[in-house]
Design a protein around this motif. Structure first.
Motif, PDB file in Angstrom:
ATOM      1  N   ASN A 176       0.660  -1.249  -0.113  1.00  0.00           N
ATOM      2  CA  ASN A 176       0.014  -0.046  -0.094  1.00  0.00           C
ATOM      3  C   ASN A 176       0.901   1.244   0.017  1.00  0.00           C
ATOM      4  N   ALA A 177       2.146   1.081  -0.609  1.00  0.00           N
ATOM      5  CA  ALA A 177       2.921   2.296  -0.624  1.00  0.00           C
ATOM      6  C   ALA A 177       3.019   2.932  -2.286  1.00  0.00           C
ATOM      7  N   ALA A 178       2.061   2.597  -3.113  1.00  0.00           N
ATOM      8  CA  ALA A 178       2.361   3.074  -4.473  1.00  0.00           C
ATOM      9  C   ALA A 178       2.386   4.443  -4.559  1.00  0.00           C
ATOM     10  N   HIS A 179       1.610   5.101  -3.593  1.00  0.00           N
ATOM     11  CA  HIS A 179       1.257   6.442  -3.751  1.00  0.00           C
ATOM     12  C   HIS A 179       2.573   7.256  -3.546  1.00  0.00           C
ATOM     13  N   ILE A 180       3.457   6.656  -2.563  1.00  0.00           N
ATOM     14  CA  ILE A 180       4.789   7.353  -2.316  1.00  0.00           C
ATOM     15  C   ILE A 180       5.609   7.327  -3.632  1.00  0.00           C
ATOM     16  N   THR A 181       5.749   6.354  -4.422  1.00  0.00           N
ATOM     17  CA  THR A 181       6.769   6.563  -5.660  1.00  0.00           C
ATOM     18  C   THR A 181       5.901   7.385  -6.622  1.00  0.00           C
ATOM     19  N   LEU A 182       4.641   7.328  -6.704  1.00  0.00           N
ATOM     20  CA  LEU A 182       3.776   8.156  -7.601  1.00  0.00           C
ATOM     21  C   LEU A 182       4.284   9.707  -7.109  1.00  0.00           C
ATOM     22  N   ALA A 183       4.052   9.826  -6.119  1.00  0.00           N
ATOM     23  CA  ALA A 183       4.446  11.438  -5.774  1.00  0.00           C
ATOM     24  C   ALA A 183       6.004  11.756  -5.902  1.00  0.00           C
ATOM     25  N   GLU A 184       6.808  10.653  -6.088  1.00  0.00           N
ATOM     26  CA  GLU A 184       8.355  10.815  -6.215  1.00  0.00           C
ATOM     27  C   GLU A 184       8.445  11.167  -7.979  1.00  0.00           C
ATOM     28  N   HIS A 185       7.447  10.730  -8.718  1.00  0.00           N
ATOM     29  CA  HIS A 185       7.750  10.846 -10.155  1.00  0.00           C
ATOM     30  C   HIS A 185       7.170  12.224 -10.423  1.00  0.00           C
ATOM     31  N   GLU A 186       6.069  12.538  -9.480  1.00  0.00           N
ATOM     32  CA  GLU A 186       5.769  13.868  -9.764  1.00  0.00           C
ATOM     33  C   GLU A 186       6.675  14.976  -9.606  1.00  0.00           C
ATOM     34  N   ALA A 187       7.544  14.889  -8.356  1.00  0.00           N
ATOM     35  CA  ALA A 187       8.505  15.647  -7.895  1.00  0.00           C
ATOM     36  C   ALA A 187       9.572  15.871  -8.940  1.00  0.00           C
ATOM     37  N   ILE A 188      10.103  14.636  -9.650  1.00  0.00           N
ATOM     38  CA  ILE A 188      10.862  14.705 -10.768  1.00  0.00           C
ATOM     39  C   ILE A 188      10.501  15.552 -11.913  1.00  0.00           C
ATOM     40  N   TYR A 189       9.135  15.323 -12.295  1.00  0.00           N
ATOM     41  CA  TYR A 189       8.383  16.140 -13.026  1.00  0.00           C
ATOM     42  C   TYR A 189       8.607  17.482 -12.878  1.00  0.00           C
ATOM     43  N   ARG A 190       8.203  18.170 -11.640  1.00  0.00           N
ATOM     44  CA  ARG A 190       8.170  19.441 -11.562  1.00  0.00           C
ATOM     45  C   ARG A 190       9.454  20.065 -11.566  1.00  0.00           C
ATOM     46  N   ALA A 191      10.485  19.193 -11.160  1.00  0.00           N
ATOM     47  CA  ALA A 191      11.761  19.627 -11.113  1.00  0.00           C
ATOM     48  C   ALA A 191      12.349  20.025 -12.585  1.00  0.00           C
ATOM     49  N   LEU A 192      11.896  18.843 -13.537  1.00  0.00           N
ATOM     50  CA  LEU A 192      12.440  19.066 -14.937  1.00  0.00           C
ATOM     51  C   LEU A 192      11.530  20.168 -15.691  1.00  0.00           C
ATOM     52  N   ARG A 193      10.183  20.392 -15.086  1.00  0.00           N
ATOM     53  CA  ARG A 193       9.490  21.467 -15.923  1.00  0.00           C
ATOM     54  C   ARG A 193      10.080  22.850 -15.589  1.00  0.00           C
ATOM     55  N   SER A 194      10.748  22.795 -14.233  1.00  0.00           N
ATOM     56  CA  SER A 194      11.522  24.349 -13.724  1.00  0.00           C
ATOM     57  C   SER A 194      12.682  24.452 -14.359  1.00  0.00           C
ATOM     58  N   ARG A 195      13.032  23.347 -15.088  1.00  0.00           N
ATOM     59  CA  ARG A 195      14.634  23.234 -15.596  1.00  0.00           C
ATOM     60  C   ARG A 195      15.366  23.692 -14.248  1.00  0.00           C
ATOM     61  N   ASP A 196      15.255  22.784 -13.291  1.00  0.00           N
ATOM     62  CA  ASP A 196      16.245  23.086 -12.033  1.00  0.00           C
ATOM     63  C   ASP A 196      17.157  21.771 -11.962  1.00  0.00           C
ATOM     64  N   GLN A 197      18.499  21.742 -12.551  1.00  0.00           N
ATOM     65  CA  GLN A 197      19.144  20.564 -12.664  1.00  0.00           C
ATOM     66  C   GLN A 197      19.547  19.929 -11.535  1.00  0.00           C
ATOM     67  N   LEU A 198      19.889  20.732 -10.268  1.00  0.00           N
ATOM     68  CA  LEU A 198      20.200  19.912  -9.088  1.00  0.00           C
ATOM     69  C   LEU A 198      18.912  19.599  -8.462  1.00  0.00           C
ATOM     70  N   LEU A 199      17.689  20.118  -8.404  1.00  0.00           N
ATOM     71  CA  LEU A 199      16.645  19.766  -7.840  1.00  0.00           C
ATOM     72  C   LEU A 199      16.128  18.290  -8.506  1.00  0.00           C
ATOM     73  N   ALA A 200      16.263  18.345  -9.985  1.00  0.00           N
ATOM     74  CA  ALA A 200      15.895  17.129 -10.646  1.00  0.00           C
ATOM     75  C   ALA A 200      16.780  15.795 -10.291  1.00  0.00           C
ATOM     76  N   GLN A 201      18.115  16.213 -10.125  1.00  0.00           N
ATOM     77  CA  GLN A 201      18.968  15.046  -9.694  1.00  0.00           C
ATOM     78  C   GLN A 201      18.580  14.691  -8.143  1.00  0.00           C
ATOM     79  N   ALA A 202      18.233  15.688  -7.603  1.00  0.00           N
ATOM     80  CA  ALA A 202      17.933  15.246  -5.995  1.00  0.00           C
ATOM     81  C   ALA A 202      16.780  14.462  -5.956  1.00  0.00           C
ATOM     82  N   SER A 203      15.524  14.411  -6.702  1.00  0.00           N
ATOM     83  CA  SER A 203      14.475  14.129  -6.832  1.00  0.00           C
ATOM     84  C   SER A 203      14.597  12.842  -7.295  1.00  0.00           C
ATOM     85  N   ALA A 204      15.502  12.426  -8.223  1.00  0.00           N
ATOM     86  CA  ALA A 204      15.808  11.054  -8.960  1.00  0.00           C
ATOM     87  C   ALA A 204      16.437  10.357  -8.082  1.00  0.00           C
TER      88      ALA A 204
END
Length: 236
Positions: free
Chosen positions: A181-209
Motif C-alpha cells: 500500500n505504498a504505490a502513492h509514495i513513488t507516484l509522488a516521487e515521479h511528480e516531484a521529478i516532473y516538477r523539477a524538470l519542468r522548472s529546469r532545475d538541474q540540481l533539484l531534478a538530480q536530487a528528486s531522482a
C-alpha cells in the motif's frame, strides 16, 4: 574455441582499425579465412558469436555486414543479463542505477524539449489512473524514465540505463509497493521529478531522482527479504 577466439579478435581488430567500418560488407568466408590465416570453421563460428553480440549482421543470400555499432545495439545484452541476475546481484544493479540515473535526470532538466515535458505530464496522468494495477504501472513507469533519459541525448547512457532498469526489476518493485500500500509514495516521487524538470532545475531534478531510486531500492530489498523469509519458513 581457441581458433574461434582468435578469429573474433582479428575481426574486431579490423573493425577497430577502420579496415571494416560500420555498414561494410565482409569478404566472403573463404577469402576472409585466407586473409586471417585461419580455418573457415573458426571464422564461421566467430561470425556467429559477433552476430549474437550485434557487431555483425548476417543477411541470408546477401552477405555479412558490420552493423551501425550504435550503443543501443551493442549494449542490448545488458538487459538480457540483468533479467537473469539473482537476488543479491539485483541489488548491485540498483546501486549502479543509483549512481547513474540521478545525474542523467539532472542533465535532462536542461536538455529536455517542451514536447517531452508534455509527454511526461500525460504519462503521470496515466500512472495516477492505474495506481493499483502493477502491469500498467510498469509500462507507464518505463515510458516515464525512458522519456527522461532519452532527453539527455546520450545514447550510451540511455542504453545502459535501459538495460539496468529491466522489466523484472520494475515488476518486483511495483508489486512490492502495491502489496505494501505504498504505490502513492513513488507516484509522488515521479511528480516531484516532473516538477523539477519542468522548472529546469538541474540540481533539484538530480536530487528528486536520487530519492526515487533510493525508494525503489529499499522496496526491492523488502520484497527480496520477504521472499527469502517465506522460502526459509517453508523449508526444503
Amino acid at each position: 574455441m581457441a581458433l574461434t577466439d582468435e578469429a573474433i579478435a582479428k575481426i574486431r581488430s579490423m573493425i577497430q582499425s577502420g579496415q571494416l567500418p560500420p555498414g561494410t560488407r565482409l569478404p566472403p568466408e573463404p577469402q576472409l579465412a585466407a586473409e586471417m590465416g585461419l580455418s573457415r570453421s573458426g571464422v564461421r563460428e566467430a561470425v556467429k558469436v559477433l552476430e549474437s553480440a550485434r557487431v555483425l549482421d548476417v543477411r541470408r543470400g546477401d552477405g555479412t555486414y558490420v552493423t551501425s555499432l550504435a550503443p543501443r545495439l551493442l549494449l542490448e545484452g545488458v538487459g538480457v543479463a540483468v533479467e537473469l541476475l539473482q537476488d543479491d546481484t539485483l541489488l548491485e544493479v540498483m546501486e549502479v542505477r543509483r549512481l547513474l540515473e540521478p545525474v542523467a535526470t539532472g542533465l535532462a532538466a536542461v536538455r529536455m524539449p517542451e514536447s517531452d515535458l508534455d509527454t511526461l505530464a500525460k504519462i503521470l496522468d496515466d500512472m495516477r489512473a492505474a495506481s493499483d494495477d502493477a502491469e500498467l504501472l510498469i509500462q507507464y513507469d518505463t515510458a516515464f524514465h525512458r522519456t527522461v533519459i532519452a532527453a539527455t541525448g546520450n545514447e550510451t547512457l540511455a542504453s545502459l540505463l535501459e538495460g539496468l532498469s529491466s522489466r523484472t526489476v520494475r515488476a518486483r518493485v511495483w508489486r512490492g509497493l502495491i502489496e505494501g500500500n505504498a504505490a502513492h509514495i513513488t507516484l509522488a516521487e515521479h511528480e516531484a521529478i516532473y516538477r523539477a524538470l519542468r522548472s529546469r532545475d538541474q540540481l533539484l531534478a538530480q536530487a528528486s531522482a536520487m530519492v526515487h531510486v533510493n525508494t525503489s531500492e529499499a522496496w526491492l530489498r523488502t520484497v527480496l527479504s520477504n521472499t527469502a523469509t517465506t522460502a526459509g519458513t517453508q523449508g526444503p
